[in-house]
Design an enzyme around this catalytic site. Structure first.
Site, short mmCIF file in Angstrom:
data_model
loop_
_atom_site.label_atom_id
_atom_site.label_comp_id
_atom_site.label_asym_id
_atom_site.label_seq_id
_atom_site.Cartn_x
_atom_site.Cartn_y
_atom_site.Cartn_z
N GLY A 60 -10.78 -1.38 0.78
CA GLY A 60 -9.81 -0.84 -0.17
C GLY A 60 -10.23 0.49 -0.75
O GLY A 60 -10.34 1.49 -0.03
N LYS A 119 -13.35 -5.17 9.79
CA LYS A 119 -13.99 -4.17 8.93
C LYS A 119 -15.47 -3.97 9.28
O LYS A 119 -15.95 -2.84 9.37
CB LYS A 119 -13.87 -4.59 7.46
CG LYS A 119 -12.44 -4.53 6.97
CD LYS A 119 -12.29 -5.26 5.64
CE LYS A 119 -10.89 -5.12 5.08
NZ LYS A 119 -10.65 -6.03 3.95
N VAL A 125 0.83 -1.21 0.00
CA VAL A 125 0.00 0.00 0.00
C VAL A 125 0.87 1.26 0.00
O VAL A 125 0.61 2.20 -0.76
CB VAL A 125 -0.98 0.00 1.20
CG1 VAL A 125 -1.86 1.24 1.17
CG2 VAL A 125 -1.85 -1.25 1.19
P1 NDP Z 1 3.26 -4.69 3.55
O1 NDP Z 1 3.75 -5.82 4.40
O2 NDP Z 1 3.35 -4.81 2.08
O3 NDP Z 1 4.02 -3.35 3.98
C1 NDP Z 1 4.38 -3.06 5.30
C2 NDP Z 1 5.43 -1.98 5.28
O4 NDP Z 1 5.77 -1.63 6.60
C3 NDP Z 1 6.73 -2.40 4.60
O5 NDP Z 1 7.17 -1.39 3.73
C4 NDP Z 1 7.73 -2.55 5.75
O6 NDP Z 1 9.06 -2.24 5.38
C5 NDP Z 1 7.19 -1.52 6.70
N1 NDP Z 1 7.60 -1.75 8.08
C6 NDP Z 1 7.41 -2.84 8.85
N2 NDP Z 1 7.90 -2.64 10.08
C7 NDP Z 1 8.43 -1.40 10.08
C8 NDP Z 1 9.10 -0.62 11.05
N3 NDP Z 1 9.34 -1.08 12.27
N4 NDP Z 1 9.50 0.62 10.70
C9 NDP Z 1 9.28 1.12 9.46
N5 NDP Z 1 8.62 0.42 8.51
C10 NDP Z 1 8.22 -0.83 8.81
O7 NDP Z 1 1.75 -4.43 4.01
P2 NDP Z 1 0.58 -3.75 3.17
O8 NDP Z 1 1.11 -2.59 2.44
O9 NDP Z 1 -0.15 -4.80 2.42
O10 NDP Z 1 -0.42 -3.30 4.33
C11 NDP Z 1 -0.21 -2.12 5.07
C12 NDP Z 1 -1.48 -1.79 5.85
O11 NDP Z 1 -2.55 -1.57 4.94
C13 NDP Z 1 -1.97 -2.92 6.78
O12 NDP Z 1 -2.56 -2.34 7.91
C14 NDP Z 1 -3.03 -3.62 5.94
O13 NDP Z 1 -3.99 -4.29 6.73
C15 NDP Z 1 -3.64 -2.42 5.24
N6 NDP Z 1 -4.35 -2.71 4.02
C16 NDP Z 1 -3.76 -3.48 3.06
C17 NDP Z 1 -4.42 -3.69 1.86
C18 NDP Z 1 -3.82 -4.50 0.77
O14 NDP Z 1 -4.49 -4.72 -0.25
N7 NDP Z 1 -2.57 -4.97 0.90
C19 NDP Z 1 -5.72 -3.09 1.60
C20 NDP Z 1 -6.25 -2.29 2.68
C21 NDP Z 1 -5.58 -2.11 3.84
P3 NDP Z 1 9.85 -3.09 4.28
O15 NDP Z 1 9.17 -2.77 2.97
O16 NDP Z 1 11.25 -2.57 4.32
O17 NDP Z 1 9.73 -4.51 4.69
N1 HSE Z 2 -6.51 -8.61 3.07
C1 HSE Z 2 -7.51 -7.66 2.82
C2 HSE Z 2 -8.53 -8.23 1.84
C3 HSE Z 2 -6.88 -6.41 2.26
O1 HSE Z 2 -8.21 -9.24 1.21
O2 HSE Z 2 -9.62 -7.70 1.73
C4 HSE Z 2 -7.84 -5.26 2.10
O3 HSE Z 2 -8.28 -4.78 3.33
#
Ligand code: NDP
Ligand code: HSE
Length: 441
Positions: A134, A205, A14
């Site tokens: 999303g 959610k 994201v």
């Molecule tokens: P990812 O695992 O892809 O990304 C997590 C990010 O957090 C990575 O860039 C990671 O760094 C970084 N990170 C982890 N720990 C630390 C730390 N201690 N300090 C700094 N950075 C850190 O997760 P998503 O992007 O998929 O999800 C992010 C949020 O969005 C979650 O809450 C998820 O539930 C929510 N979400 C996700 C959706 C989806 O479709 N994926 C949709 C809607 C909501 P690095 O890249 O270096 O590992």
């Molecule tokens: N894991 C979640 C889903 C991401 O599949 O709907 C979006 O919130």
């Protein structure tokens, strides 16, 4: 033009999607808002981690405190996820008077009241559009567009991963594990994906939507939650034969008839389970990673929201819409223009699942022998549960056959007792399969 400085923690699926969307349309947003948005710092865990979209090294740090402590950063976007360090990150940003934007439904579900109280204490806003569905602007719609409504019912397909898996199982006969691996590859699934499969992401959610809709905080422990592990292709086929589709639904429904409902304090059903829904209903054709939320307002009537429920680009759209609100708040000096909840002081109650009245689909594996159906229907009758239809494919006498029963309205508690008694019958050869039927009317 006035400028608002952004800091982001998390640059994964994201986070990198947000940065990319800002590169693509940041200027357009500035034109529309009259405020320029500028990224000052983006924290990640590992600078060398591959990202779906690149982020310039010069912006990145591995120290999230550099984002929160930067006096120039006015809005902190948390996209780390989970209920651990992300909570500390948000609380420290709020304590420093920064507006926070998050997509973290797991954290809101577990600690919502504490986080919203911290935002209120700091006199700033905590925005969370991307936490539910999303790219669909459902939070803004409930908070603002439908502020003049009460909500008798909300039904949502709110988990993209589960909907994607169920769709491909139904359409292609695909194997559960293969499709899950694919959903993970596409960046839809949570870490770990059990959060999706076992219904907890949907629980987070629907809990947020129910809290917003009914004006009191719904504790996630009160939300009856079932995932999709029990859904098999055979049930999808029988459901189709009967005129239904199987979808994982988040449900937030007012149950005002409950005998102990207090005046003014809503009593609600808030649940997550796979349900049979009429194949002719619009929700039945919501497939793949798409989500949809069917909202019934007492003034507006029935409305439907549809869109991509997960993935880097759709979610980025929602995050940036919150950033835009935060930027306008700052521009206009109105830090809490729209309160996070209609009124989170109001008391309400979530009715336990045993007291919820549903219709049911039951599949039994029974020995094909005279008198079996009579014994089963006697147990249902003893629990005051009526059978509305029966389906049994032709088999050989004395062998096991599937027996599908559709059952009239009955409390879940009565249904549980009846099924336990039926499962004990020697002619019943496997654990009964039960799904609720939601007619959505
Ligand atoms: P990812 O695992 O892809 O990304 C997590 C990010 O957090 C990575 O860039 C990671 O760094 C970084 N990170 C982890 N720990 C630390 C730390 N201690 N300090 C700094 N950075 C850190 O997760 P998503 O992007 O998929 O999800 C992010 C949020 O969005 C979650 O809450 C998820 O539930 C929510 N979400 C996700 C959706 C989806 O479709 N994926 C949709 C809607 C909501 P690095 O890249 O270096 O590992
Ligand atoms: N894991 C979640 C889903 C991401 O599949 O709907 C979006 O919130």
């Amino acid at each position: 033009m006035q400028k608002v400085n952004l800091g982001m923690i998390g640059g994964g699926t994201v986070g990198s999607g947000v940065f990319h969307a800002w590169q693509l349309n940041g200027r357009l947003m500035a034109d529309r808002l009259g405020v320029a948005l500028d990224f000052r710092r983006i924290a990640v865990k590992d600078l060398d981690e591959p990202r779906p979209y690149p982020i310039p090294r010069s912006l990145m740090t591995t120290n999230w405190q550099e984002v929160v402590n930067d006096p120039q950063v006015q809005v902190v976007i948390e996209l780390v996820g989970g209920t651990g360090i992300a909570k500390t990150m948000i609380l420290s940003a709020l304590a420093k008077g920064k507006t926070v934007v998050t997509a973290n439904k797991a954290l809101l579900s577990a600690h919502g009241p504490e986080l919203f109280a911290a935002a209120a204490k700091a006199g700033v806003n905590l925005y969370y559009e991307a936490s539910v569905c999303g790219g669909i602007p459902i939070i803004k719609s409930l908070r603002e567009g439908f502020v003049a409504n009460r909500f008798p019912a909300i039904y949502g397909i709110v988990n993209g991963t589960c909907n994607y898996i169920l769709t491909r199982m139904r359409q292609e006969g695909a194997d559960f594990a293969d499709v899950l691996a694919d959903a993970q590859k596409q960046g839809y699934a949570e870490t770990p994906p059990d959060l999706d499969i076992d219904g907890f992401d949907a629980q987070h959610k629907i809990g947020i939507l129910a809290s917003l809709a009914h004006g009191f905080w719904v504790d996630h422990r009160d939300i009856h939650t079932e995932g999709i592990r029990e859904v098999s292709r055979i049930d999808m086929q029988f459901a189709r034969q009967l005129g239904y589709a199987i979808k994982l639904l988040g449900i937030a429904k007012r149950v005002d008839g409950a005998s102990d409902s207090k005046r003014g304090a809503p009593t609600v059903q808030v649940s997550v389970y796979p349900a049979l829904i009429p194949a002719s209903h619009v929700l039945a054709s919501v497939d793949h990673v798409f989500n949809a939320v069917f909202v019934r307002g007492d003034v507006v009537g029935d409305t439907l929201f549809y869109g991509r429920g997960a993935g880097k680009d759709a979610t980025a759209s929602a995050v940036l819409s919150d950033v835009a609100d935060a930027a306008l708040d700052l521009k206009n000096g109105t830090p809490v223009r729209v309160p996070p909840f209609v009124s989170h002081a109001k008391k309400g109650r979530v009715l336990p699942i045993d007291r919820i009245v549903s219709r049911y689909y039951v599949r039994l594996s029974v020995v094909d022998r005279p008198g079996v159906l009579a014994r089963i229907s006697a147990i249902f009758a003893a629990n005051r549960i009526g059978i509305s239809s029966v389906l049994q494919p032709e088999g050989h006498e004395g062998e096991s056959v599937p027996l599908i029963l559709m059952l009239h309205d009955a409390p879940n508690g009565a249904m549980r007792q009846a099924l336990a008694a039926i499962a004990r019958l020697p002619v019943v050869k496997a654990k009964p399969v039960l799904f609720r039927v939601e007619t959505l009317d």
